[in-house]
Design an enzyme around this catalytic site. Sequence first.
Site, PDB file in Angstrom:
ATOM      1  N   HIS A 191      31.570  29.237  43.930  1.00  0.00           N
ATOM      2  CA  HIS A 191      31.128  29.673  42.410  1.00  0.00           C
ATOM      3  C   HIS A 191      31.591  30.784  42.005  1.00  0.00           C
ATOM      4  O   HIS A 191      32.345  30.899  40.994  1.00  0.00           O
ATOM      5  CB  HIS A 191      29.451  29.619  42.654  1.00  0.00           C
ATOM      6  CG  HIS A 191      28.945  30.362  41.328  1.00  0.00           C
ATOM      7  ND1 HIS A 191      28.044  29.284  40.712  1.00  0.00           N
ATOM      8  CD2 HIS A 191      28.714  31.285  40.713  1.00  0.00           C
ATOM      9  CE1 HIS A 191      27.797  29.751  39.449  1.00  0.00           C
ATOM     10  NE2 HIS A 191      27.965  31.079  39.616  1.00  0.00           N
ATOM     11  N   GLU A 192      31.684  31.848  42.856  1.00  0.00           N
ATOM     12  CA  GLU A 192      32.373  33.257  42.224  1.00  0.00           C
ATOM     13  C   GLU A 192      33.800  33.078  42.278  1.00  0.00           C
ATOM     14  O   GLU A 192      34.529  33.546  41.302  1.00  0.00           O
ATOM     15  CB  GLU A 192      32.001  34.397  43.435  1.00  0.00           C
ATOM     16  CG  GLU A 192      30.518  34.298  43.448  1.00  0.00           C
ATOM     17  CD  GLU A 192      29.613  34.728  42.228  1.00  0.00           C
ATOM     18  OE1 GLU A 192      30.552  35.178  41.195  1.00  0.00           O
ATOM     19  OE2 GLU A 192      28.561  34.495  42.073  1.00  0.00           O
ATOM     20  N   HIS A 204      34.417  31.842  38.882  1.00  0.00           N
ATOM     21  CA  HIS A 204      34.681  33.021  37.828  1.00  0.00           C
ATOM     22  C   HIS A 204      36.026  33.917  37.972  1.00  0.00           C
ATOM     23  O   HIS A 204      36.696  33.751  37.037  1.00  0.00           O
ATOM     24  CB  HIS A 204      33.444  33.803  37.909  1.00  0.00           C
ATOM     25  CG  HIS A 204      32.037  33.205  37.442  1.00  0.00           C
ATOM     26  ND1 HIS A 204      31.989  33.077  36.351  1.00  0.00           N
ATOM     27  CD2 HIS A 204      31.062  33.565  38.263  1.00  0.00           C
ATOM     28  CE1 HIS A 204      30.656  32.542  36.017  1.00  0.00           C
ATOM     29  NE2 HIS A 204      29.986  32.695  37.447  1.00  0.00           N
ATOM     30  N   HIS A 252      38.921  31.855  36.446  1.00  0.00           N
ATOM     31  CA  HIS A 252      38.774  32.094  34.740  1.00  0.00           C
ATOM     32  C   HIS A 252      39.217  33.432  34.455  1.00  0.00           C
ATOM     33  O   HIS A 252      39.914  33.452  33.580  1.00  0.00           O
ATOM     34  CB  HIS A 252      37.168  32.053  34.658  1.00  0.00           C
ATOM     35  CG  HIS A 252      36.974  31.588  33.240  1.00  0.00           C
ATOM     36  ND1 HIS A 252      35.543  31.816  32.684  1.00  0.00           N
ATOM     37  CD2 HIS A 252      37.643  31.236  32.130  1.00  0.00           C
ATOM     38  CE1 HIS A 252      35.564  31.135  31.405  1.00  0.00           C
ATOM     39  NE2 HIS A 252      36.690  30.760  31.122  1.00  0.00           N
TER      40      HIS A 252
END
Length: 367
Positions: free
Chosen positions: A139-140, A143, A146
């Site tokens: 998940h991290e 990010h 991104h």
Amino acid sequence: PWDYYYYAEKVRRKKYALDENEVSAYFSVDNVRKGIFTLAERLYGVTFTELPDAPKYNPEVNVYEVKDKDNNHVAVFMTDYFPRPSKRQGAWMSEFRGAFEDTDGTSARPIVYNVGNFTRPTADTPALLTIDEVQTMFHEFGHGLHGMLTKAKLRSQAGTNVDRDFVELPSQITEHWALEPELLKEYAFHYKTGEVIPESLIKKLEAASTHNQGFEITERVTAALLDLEWGALNPSDSENIDIDKFEKQVAAKLDMPSQIAYRYRSPYFKHIFGGDGYASGYYTYLWAEVLDTDGFELFTEKGVFDPATAKSFKENILEMGGSEDPMTLFKRFRGHEPKVDALLRLRGLAPRKEAAKGGDINIPGGK
Ligand SMILES: [Zn+2]
């Protein structure tokens, strides 16, 4: 309702016989980090090389240089995965430097980091992650991608500087690969024997991924709707409001099943009252899930490592930051406006589609 989780756990054990410790033996922190790097290389063509002599703010931090396939510098990435006394709880991504394009046209590349508080190694075992921790690392890292792959010109629009209800798309879609069999076979090796995770365990993980999803999604929808109901109140009507009564009114209006209790009671449900910019923003997790499941379903149809789909996701979502309207970007990637059907299918609440290219669709766990 207070007995619900007790019985849900009994059902989970009986139906799926999934032993978390057995699974964790394949998830040493170094293996899982290799997993996220392999994922980024296969999907987006970027490589991670450790820089052992780079300056770092703590000896436990690892620093990597990220390069594209033509060997151009893309970003610096740092991981900081273990708890220490001065550290805030939880896991997050942030930046020491955001990306932007300078007035002379040169591009300043970002320095991005991921922080976690994962299970520490012991004297005789490496740090072994739970399934939840593995998904958190993915998940991290979503990010992080991104932030790292951004090509937006303005600092205020680069990377994760996007609308609140769009920012969880890259992170949540990345979670889908965590338990994807094709990737598991590249990173999940037993810490003692070095053997790859067996097919039987992968099957169990897949089966258990839809456990309790009807309950969970209903609970999350009610939390989101309660938050929005508070947000819709006129301030003058909310001054001396009876909170218990208001919650009951909302439950009645929603026809909330009696087996469901509110996930958070209003006085401590911090998304309701702001804090980190969340006012009336609890729904964003679910909305992002509509986006990420609809997006990931395109990958399952074309192939989870399909180069064309990955290129489209990179160019239309990851590189764009907030430089265009999220709906425009999503439609350019997905070919249609977001639909809820994929969420229901992936959570096992609606029949699954057959894969376009034949064979089984491998659906990894939700959160
Ligand atoms: Zn997130």
